[in-house]
Write a protein that holds these residues in place. Structure first.
Motif, PDB file in Angstrom:
ATOM      1  N   PHE A   6       0.824  -1.132  -0.161  1.00  0.00           N
ATOM      2  CA  PHE A   6      -0.057   0.084  -0.004  1.00  0.00           C
ATOM      3  C   PHE A   6       0.913   1.523  -0.032  1.00  0.00           C
ATOM      4  O   PHE A   6       0.475   2.156  -0.507  1.00  0.00           O
ATOM      5  CB  PHE A   6      -0.800   0.040   1.257  1.00  0.00           C
ATOM      6  CG  PHE A   6      -1.795   1.149   1.193  1.00  0.00           C
ATOM      7  CD1 PHE A   6      -2.849   1.172   0.239  1.00  0.00           C
ATOM      8  CD2 PHE A   6      -1.744   2.282   2.073  1.00  0.00           C
ATOM      9  CE1 PHE A   6      -3.744   2.461   0.306  1.00  0.00           C
ATOM     10  CE2 PHE A   6      -2.731   3.029   2.118  1.00  0.00           C
ATOM     11  CZ  PHE A   6      -3.712   3.221   1.326  1.00  0.00           C
ATOM     12  N   ARG A   7       1.923   1.204   0.531  1.00  0.00           N
ATOM     13  CA  ARG A   7       2.829   2.144   0.530  1.00  0.00           C
ATOM     14  C   ARG A   7       3.534   2.691  -0.852  1.00  0.00           C
ATOM     15  O   ARG A   7       3.638   3.934  -0.953  1.00  0.00           O
ATOM     16  CB  ARG A   7       4.053   2.298   1.613  1.00  0.00           C
ATOM     17  CG  ARG A   7       3.949   2.199   2.858  1.00  0.00           C
ATOM     18  CD  ARG A   7       5.219   1.876   3.729  1.00  0.00           C
ATOM     19  NE  ARG A   7       5.153   1.820   5.233  1.00  0.00           N
ATOM     20  CZ  ARG A   7       6.115   1.383   6.002  1.00  0.00           C
ATOM     21  NH1 ARG A   7       7.276   1.289   5.526  1.00  0.00           N
ATOM     22  NH2 ARG A   7       5.775   1.454   7.283  1.00  0.00           N
ATOM     23  N   PHE A   8       3.813   1.811  -1.377  1.00  0.00           N
ATOM     24  CA  PHE A   8       4.051   1.961  -2.962  1.00  0.00           C
ATOM     25  C   PHE A   8       3.218   2.753  -3.567  1.00  0.00           C
ATOM     26  O   PHE A   8       3.260   3.626  -4.492  1.00  0.00           O
ATOM     27  CB  PHE A   8       4.275   0.599  -3.482  1.00  0.00           C
ATOM     28  CG  PHE A   8       5.099   0.726  -5.038  1.00  0.00           C
ATOM     29  CD1 PHE A   8       6.475   1.065  -4.931  1.00  0.00           C
ATOM     30  CD2 PHE A   8       4.480   0.657  -5.978  1.00  0.00           C
ATOM     31  CE1 PHE A   8       7.335   1.227  -6.101  1.00  0.00           C
ATOM     32  CE2 PHE A   8       5.010   0.649  -7.181  1.00  0.00           C
ATOM     33  CZ  PHE A   8       6.483   0.856  -7.205  1.00  0.00           C
ATOM     34  N   MET A   9       1.600   2.370  -3.410  1.00  0.00           N
ATOM     35  CA  MET A   9       0.499   3.193  -4.376  1.00  0.00           C
ATOM     36  C   MET A   9       0.508   4.514  -3.678  1.00  0.00           C
ATOM     37  O   MET A   9       0.375   5.591  -4.386  1.00  0.00           O
ATOM     38  CB  MET A   9      -0.664   2.300  -4.063  1.00  0.00           C
ATOM     39  CG  MET A   9      -0.538   0.932  -4.649  1.00  0.00           C
ATOM     40  SD  MET A   9      -2.349   0.024  -4.823  1.00  0.00           S
ATOM     41  CE  MET A   9      -1.760  -1.266  -5.859  1.00  0.00           C
ATOM     42  N   VAL A  10       0.482   4.514  -2.324  1.00  0.00           N
ATOM     43  CA  VAL A  10       0.180   5.760  -1.613  1.00  0.00           C
ATOM     44  C   VAL A  10       1.536   6.823  -2.140  1.00  0.00           C
ATOM     45  O   VAL A  10       1.237   8.093  -2.211  1.00  0.00           O
ATOM     46  CB  VAL A  10       0.042   5.762  -0.148  1.00  0.00           C
ATOM     47  CG1 VAL A  10       0.057   7.262   0.263  1.00  0.00           C
ATOM     48  CG2 VAL A  10      -1.116   5.087   0.036  1.00  0.00           C
ATOM     49  N   LYS A  11       2.594   6.241  -2.487  1.00  0.00           N
ATOM     50  CA  LYS A  11       3.785   7.187  -2.803  1.00  0.00           C
ATOM     51  C   LYS A  11       3.231   7.925  -4.028  1.00  0.00           C
ATOM     52  O   LYS A  11       3.858   9.046  -4.240  1.00  0.00           O
ATOM     53  CB  LYS A  11       4.960   6.192  -2.975  1.00  0.00           C
ATOM     54  CG  LYS A  11       6.409   7.017  -3.330  1.00  0.00           C
ATOM     55  CD  LYS A  11       7.428   6.017  -3.457  1.00  0.00           C
ATOM     56  CE  LYS A  11       7.289   5.058  -4.645  1.00  0.00           C
ATOM     57  NZ  LYS A  11       8.526   4.473  -4.853  1.00  0.00           N
ATOM     58  N   GLY A  12       2.619   7.300  -5.008  1.00  0.00           N
ATOM     59  CA  GLY A  12       2.250   8.167  -6.226  1.00  0.00           C
ATOM     60  C   GLY A  12       1.281   9.229  -5.825  1.00  0.00           C
ATOM     61  O   GLY A  12       1.257  10.103  -6.676  1.00  0.00           O
ATOM     62  N   MET A  13       0.976   9.409  -4.665  1.00  0.00           N
ATOM     63  CA  MET A  13      -0.194  10.359  -4.365  1.00  0.00           C
ATOM     64  C   MET A  13       0.612  11.832  -4.039  1.00  0.00           C
ATOM     65  O   MET A  13       0.127  12.788  -4.246  1.00  0.00           O
ATOM     66  CB  MET A  13      -0.792  10.273  -3.091  1.00  0.00           C
ATOM     67  CG  MET A  13      -2.001   8.993  -3.246  1.00  0.00           C
ATOM     68  SD  MET A  13      -3.176   9.346  -4.755  1.00  0.00           S
ATOM     69  CE  MET A  13      -3.750  11.042  -3.902  1.00  0.00           C
ATOM     70  N   LYS A  14       2.003  11.706  -3.659  1.00  0.00           N
ATOM     71  CA  LYS A  14       2.766  12.861  -3.396  1.00  0.00           C
ATOM     72  C   LYS A  14       2.688  13.824  -4.479  1.00  0.00           C
ATOM     73  O   LYS A  14       2.704  15.149  -4.483  1.00  0.00           O
ATOM     74  CB  LYS A  14       4.282  12.381  -3.032  1.00  0.00           C
ATOM     75  CG  LYS A  14       4.137  11.746  -1.538  1.00  0.00           C
ATOM     76  CD  LYS A  14       5.473  11.292  -1.304  1.00  0.00           C
ATOM     77  CE  LYS A  14       5.617  10.392  -0.017  1.00  0.00           C
ATOM     78  NZ  LYS A  14       7.327  10.074   0.222  1.00  0.00           N
ATOM     79  N   THR A  15       2.681  13.308  -5.846  1.00  0.00           N
ATOM     80  CA  THR A  15       2.994  14.014  -6.855  1.00  0.00           C
ATOM     81  C   THR A  15       1.666  14.907  -7.350  1.00  0.00           C
ATOM     82  O   THR A  15       1.880  16.045  -8.031  1.00  0.00           O
ATOM     83  CB  THR A  15       3.407  13.431  -8.127  1.00  0.00           C
ATOM     84  OG1 THR A  15       2.399  12.171  -8.363  1.00  0.00           O
ATOM     85  CG2 THR A  15       4.653  12.748  -8.003  1.00  0.00           C
ATOM     86  N   ILE A  16       0.647  14.640  -6.767  1.00  0.00           N
ATOM     87  CA  ILE A  16      -0.649  15.405  -7.121  1.00  0.00           C
ATOM     88  C   ILE A  16      -1.424  16.042  -5.767  1.00  0.00           C
ATOM     89  O   ILE A  16      -2.362  16.722  -5.933  1.00  0.00           O
ATOM     90  CB  ILE A  16      -1.645  14.396  -7.479  1.00  0.00           C
ATOM     91  CG1 ILE A  16      -2.220  13.438  -6.427  1.00  0.00           C
ATOM     92  CG2 ILE A  16      -1.167  13.641  -8.827  1.00  0.00           C
ATOM     93  CD1 ILE A  16      -3.327  12.843  -6.773  1.00  0.00           C
ATOM     94  N   VAL A  17      -0.237  16.253  -4.894  1.00  0.00           N
ATOM     95  CA  VAL A  17      -0.837  17.001  -3.735  1.00  0.00           C
ATOM     96  C   VAL A  17      -1.003  18.330  -4.105  1.00  0.00           C
ATOM     97  O   VAL A  17      -2.072  19.189  -3.761  1.00  0.00           O
ATOM     98  CB  VAL A  17       0.248  17.078  -2.468  1.00  0.00           C
ATOM     99  CG1 VAL A  17      -0.245  18.063  -1.382  1.00  0.00           C
ATOM    100  CG2 VAL A  17       0.413  15.521  -1.927  1.00  0.00           C
ATOM    101  N   MET A  18      -0.158  19.082  -4.883  1.00  0.00           N
ATOM    102  CA  MET A  18      -0.743  20.473  -5.353  1.00  0.00           C
ATOM    103  C   MET A  18      -1.831  20.657  -6.338  1.00  0.00           C
ATOM    104  O   MET A  18      -2.610  21.651  -5.947  1.00  0.00           O
ATOM    105  CB  MET A  18       0.669  20.947  -5.995  1.00  0.00           C
ATOM    106  CG  MET A  18       0.506  22.517  -6.557  1.00  0.00           C
ATOM    107  SD  MET A  18       0.499  23.608  -4.981  1.00  0.00           S
ATOM    108  CE  MET A  18       2.190  23.465  -4.149  1.00  0.00           C
ATOM    109  N   LEU A  19      -1.830  19.749  -7.279  1.00  0.00           N
ATOM    110  CA  LEU A  19      -3.038  19.878  -7.966  1.00  0.00           C
ATOM    111  C   LEU A  19      -4.481  19.423  -7.020  1.00  0.00           C
ATOM    112  O   LEU A  19      -5.505  20.258  -7.346  1.00  0.00           O
ATOM    113  CB  LEU A  19      -3.152  18.638  -8.972  1.00  0.00           C
ATOM    114  CG  LEU A  19      -4.306  18.597  -9.792  1.00  0.00           C
ATOM    115  CD1 LEU A  19      -4.648  19.655 -10.781  1.00  0.00           C
ATOM    116  CD2 LEU A  19      -4.247  17.268 -10.530  1.00  0.00           C
TER     117      LEU A  19
END
Length: 269
Positions: free
Chosen positions: A63-76
């Protein structure tokens, strides 16, 4: 930050989701995304989150690997939340300077944040559990009926698959170029957002050159292997539905019915 983008990457492991027909995963992902736009209460999002959590558990992808991708859309996500929070008309809750937060705006902002989160993670599950080759075959099969209208289905599926495959490659190339320029004294961290954006401009030229070089190498490799499009091509591993795929279709149908019915009930919050 660039290494946190998981879109387009494939995570190798043995799981039921990995073994499923790519058509099931493509159709399921599309229906899951569509269902998120039908909900009128938070109960629907809870059901969607539980369903997605079950799929992630079955996929055996951390699950950490999937949530890691969320960091890039925090600004959006923050921009979307702020716009919905302050620009939605309705019943005022409180005012900050000249900006008024409404009850409807707060509800819309929360809904959009949840929707974006589930959408990104749901899409990542598909790409993380499906190889680019299977993804191409699945898209080609699903778009098969468009051949009646003379649509080059194989070529379209191939382009989409190559574009998806190039995302992690170009991100890795960008990371290498950034490190090389940092070693030469470039500064990408200090200053405001405009200065940092301006500092990124010198990356574009070497990145475009690298992208064109890789595209040319890929084209030459395909020609060397006598690639001539999809007409008359056979598959080494043709797609065949198995029992698990029909069970998955049943689960997806049950989720769609339950989530949309519960998600549109007017008396639930």
């Amino acid at each position: 930050m660039l290494r946190d983008i998981t879109l387009g990457q494939y995570y190798q492991t043995e799981s039921v989701i990995h073994k499923m027909d790519p058509r099931v995963k493509l159709g399921g992902t599309l229906l899951f995304i569509i269902s998120l736009f039908f909900f009128k209460n938070y109960a629907g999002y809870v059901i969607a989150a539980l369903f997605l959590g079950m799929v992630i558990r079955l996929s055996k992808v951390p699950f950490r690997f999937m949530v890691k991708g969320m960091k890039t859309i925090v600004m959006l996500m923050m921009i979307t939340v702020v716009f919905n929070l302050f620009l939605t008309q309705g019943t005022p809750l409180f005012t900050i300077w000249k900006l008024t937060i409404t009850q409807e705006g707060l509800k819309m902002a929360i809904s959009m944040a949840i929707r974006l989160t589930l959408l990104i993670i749901g899409s990542s599950v598909m790409t993380l559990t499906t190889t680019p080759n299977n993804l191409t075959d699945g898209m080609e099969k699903m778009m098969g009926p468009l051949k009646i209208f003379k649509v080059p289905v194989h070529e379209v599926a191939m382009m989409m698959s190559i574009a998806l495959r190039f995302i992690p490659i170009l991100l890795e190339e960008t990371d290498k170029i950034m490190k090389a320029q940092i070693a030469r004294g470039a500064d990408f961290e200090s200053g405001n957002i405009f200065k940092r954006a301006k500092a990124m401009v010198p990356l574009l030229v070497p990145l475009f050159i690298s992208a064109f070089r890789r595209a040319n190498d890929l084209a030459m490799a395909m020609e060397a292997r006598c690639y001539r499009g999809g007409e008359g091509r056979t598959k080494m591993k043709p797609l065949i539905y198995h029992k698990r795929d029909y069970i998955a279709y049943g689960c997806i149908a049950a989720y769609m019915v339950i989530s949309i019915v519960v998600g549109r009930l007017p008396f639930l919050p």
